[in-house]
Design an enzyme around this catalytic site. Sequence first.
Site, short mmCIF file in Angstrom:
data_model
loop_
_atom_site.label_atom_id
_atom_site.label_comp_id
_atom_site.label_asym_id
_atom_site.label_seq_id
_atom_site.Cartn_x
_atom_site.Cartn_y
_atom_site.Cartn_z
N ASP A 13 0.80 -1.23 0.00
CA ASP A 13 0.00 0.00 0.00
C ASP A 13 0.83 1.28 0.00
O ASP A 13 0.41 2.30 0.52
CB ASP A 13 -0.97 0.03 1.21
CG ASP A 13 -1.83 -1.22 1.24
OD1 ASP A 13 -2.28 -1.63 0.17
OD2 ASP A 13 -2.03 -1.77 2.33
N LYS A 16 2.66 1.44 -5.27
CA LYS A 16 3.33 0.80 -6.40
C LYS A 16 2.55 0.97 -7.69
O LYS A 16 3.12 1.14 -8.76
CB LYS A 16 3.48 -0.72 -6.17
CG LYS A 16 4.47 -1.10 -5.11
CD LYS A 16 4.54 -2.60 -4.96
CE LYS A 16 3.28 -3.25 -4.41
NZ LYS A 16 2.89 -2.84 -3.07
N LYS A 18 0.71 3.41 -8.64
CA LYS A 18 0.95 4.74 -9.20
C LYS A 18 2.31 4.81 -9.90
O LYS A 18 2.42 5.34 -11.00
CB LYS A 18 0.91 5.79 -8.07
CG LYS A 18 1.19 7.18 -8.56
CD LYS A 18 1.23 8.20 -7.42
CE LYS A 18 2.59 8.28 -6.79
NZ LYS A 18 2.72 9.43 -5.86
N GLY A 42 -4.28 -4.87 -3.77
CA GLY A 42 -5.21 -3.87 -4.28
C GLY A 42 -4.40 -2.68 -4.72
O GLY A 42 -3.80 -2.01 -3.91
N HIS A 43 -4.32 -2.47 -6.02
CA HIS A 43 -3.54 -1.35 -6.53
C HIS A 43 -4.47 -0.24 -6.99
O HIS A 43 -5.30 -0.44 -7.87
CB HIS A 43 -2.64 -1.80 -7.69
CG HIS A 43 -1.53 -2.70 -7.25
ND1 HIS A 43 -0.67 -3.32 -8.10
CD2 HIS A 43 -1.13 -3.06 -6.00
CE1 HIS A 43 0.21 -4.04 -7.41
NE2 HIS A 43 -0.07 -3.90 -6.13
N THR A 124 -6.01 -11.28 4.16
CA THR A 124 -7.07 -10.63 3.40
C THR A 124 -8.21 -11.61 3.10
O THR A 124 -9.19 -11.25 2.47
CB THR A 124 -6.53 -10.09 2.07
OG1 THR A 124 -6.00 -11.19 1.32
CG2 THR A 124 -5.43 -9.06 2.29
N GLN A 177 2.23 -6.56 -2.47
CA GLN A 177 2.61 -6.56 -1.05
C GLN A 177 3.93 -5.81 -0.84
O GLN A 177 4.20 -4.89 -1.60
CB GLN A 177 2.66 -8.00 -0.49
CG GLN A 177 1.29 -8.63 -0.34
CD GLN A 177 0.73 -9.21 -1.62
OE1 GLN A 177 1.41 -9.95 -2.31
NE2 GLN A 177 -0.50 -8.93 -1.94
N THR A 192 2.88 -12.43 4.13
CA THR A 192 2.09 -13.08 3.09
C THR A 192 2.85 -14.34 2.68
O THR A 192 3.90 -14.66 3.23
CB THR A 192 1.84 -12.10 1.92
OG1 THR A 192 0.87 -12.69 1.04
CG2 THR A 192 3.11 -11.78 1.15
N GLY A 252 -11.08 -3.03 2.98
CA GLY A 252 -11.69 -1.88 3.66
C GLY A 252 -11.26 -1.72 5.11
O GLY A 252 -11.72 -0.80 5.80
N ARG A 255 -6.07 0.82 8.20
CA ARG A 255 -4.66 0.46 8.28
C ARG A 255 -4.07 1.06 9.56
O ARG A 255 -4.36 2.21 9.88
CB ARG A 255 -3.91 1.01 7.07
CG ARG A 255 -4.36 0.39 5.76
CD ARG A 255 -3.72 1.06 4.55
NE ARG A 255 -4.22 0.48 3.31
CZ ARG A 255 -4.32 1.16 2.15
NH1 ARG A 255 -3.96 2.43 2.08
NH2 ARG A 255 -4.78 0.56 1.08
N LYS A 281 3.06 10.22 -0.55
CA LYS A 281 2.17 10.82 0.46
C LYS A 281 2.81 11.94 1.28
O LYS A 281 2.46 12.15 2.45
CB LYS A 281 1.56 9.73 1.35
CG LYS A 281 0.63 8.81 0.52
CD LYS A 281 -0.53 8.34 1.33
CE LYS A 281 -1.67 7.84 0.46
NZ LYS A 281 -2.65 7.06 1.16
N ASP A 283 2.18 14.89 0.76
CA ASP A 283 1.07 15.85 0.95
C ASP A 283 0.31 15.60 2.25
O ASP A 283 -0.20 16.54 2.86
CB ASP A 283 0.11 15.81 -0.26
CG ASP A 283 -0.34 14.40 -0.60
OD1 ASP A 283 0.47 13.45 -0.44
OD2 ASP A 283 -1.50 14.22 -1.02
#
Length: 335
Positions: A13, A16, A18, A42-43, A124, A177, A192, A252, A255, A281, A283
Amino acid sequence: MIADVVVDLQYGDCGKGKIAHALCEMNEYTHVIRYNGGCNAGHTIYHEGEKFITHHIPCGVFYGIKSIIGPGCVIHPDTFLQEIEALEEKGIPARDLVFIATNAHIITDFHRIEDKKDEEIGTTKRGNGPAYRDKYGRKGIRAVHDPRLQPFLIDLYRELHENDSHKNISILFEGAQGFGLDVDWGDYPFVTSSHCTVGSAILNGVPAKSIRDVWGVAKIYETYVGAKDFEGPDEVFEEIRELGQEFGSTTGRPRQINWLDFDMLKMAARINGTNKVVFNKMDILEAVDSWCLYEGPNLYEFKSRNDIEIWLSSKLELEVDKEIEVFFSDNKEHI
Ligand code: IMP
Ligand code: MG
């Protein structure tokens, strides 16, 4: 043959998707290959202003590039087909671009049922662990034996090594991951079931010498989802979770958040041999105006974004590789 690899230096998360998306725009790849994991991933990708979340499918589809799910991956056929359908509905020609290596493995519904019972690891619940267990226990089912996947199969050896029409093969390897979840290097058993380092990309059928750039992706703070206690005591983490939308894109779940752990980052960068590192991140910390990180047990607090940027860049140059290029990103769509 040349290959660039995108690896995550923390717990997944980190963005990657992006980075892989941006690299597809910057370079001319003939193939994008996912090299590990399954639909536990989940990308989140912003393409032409629209938000997409992919689980199995590599980001090459957004650029008309052949996108392959490699033999290091496990696939849940129904989820995969739904993902193809959803992309097609949004005008992405996934049916023509997405392929599955014949020797990738299947996640069965039984694997899922078993994984749903997990309470210790906080998986997950997508059947990932049981599918890899059966693969290594030599009881698994390869993609080549699943009737639903027949239209998507590809012989990866022939595609990469015996295909005359692709003399100059240029691959982007998109990982899933992250280092802290790697089955060997992560915090076992809170990991994982696949390999999440650059070595994992090479296992998907390319020579080690083909590797050109290794892009290590991190966040300027850390997040983790799973059963162990991870979140630090700082009150600002609640705000960071909301502002950074730190909720699992697959499950969902909120984190857990903590400050960046420089020792782990350094270890991940060294073991992966990253020559590019991106901190995403920026920002979010800008918005809360809090700049901290751990080195060993010490928590350092920086006065400004500029100070933490200089500290991180010089430490990575000094302790990992003096040629390393470091990027700080504050944008959802670009590096
Ligand atoms: P599994 O991969 O579903 O077996 O889950 C094992 C651990 O890895 C759990 O802590 C999951 O939350 C975590 N995990 C698996 N995939 C991802 C991911 O794509 N991003 C972040 N955490 C993940
Ligand atoms: Mg993710």
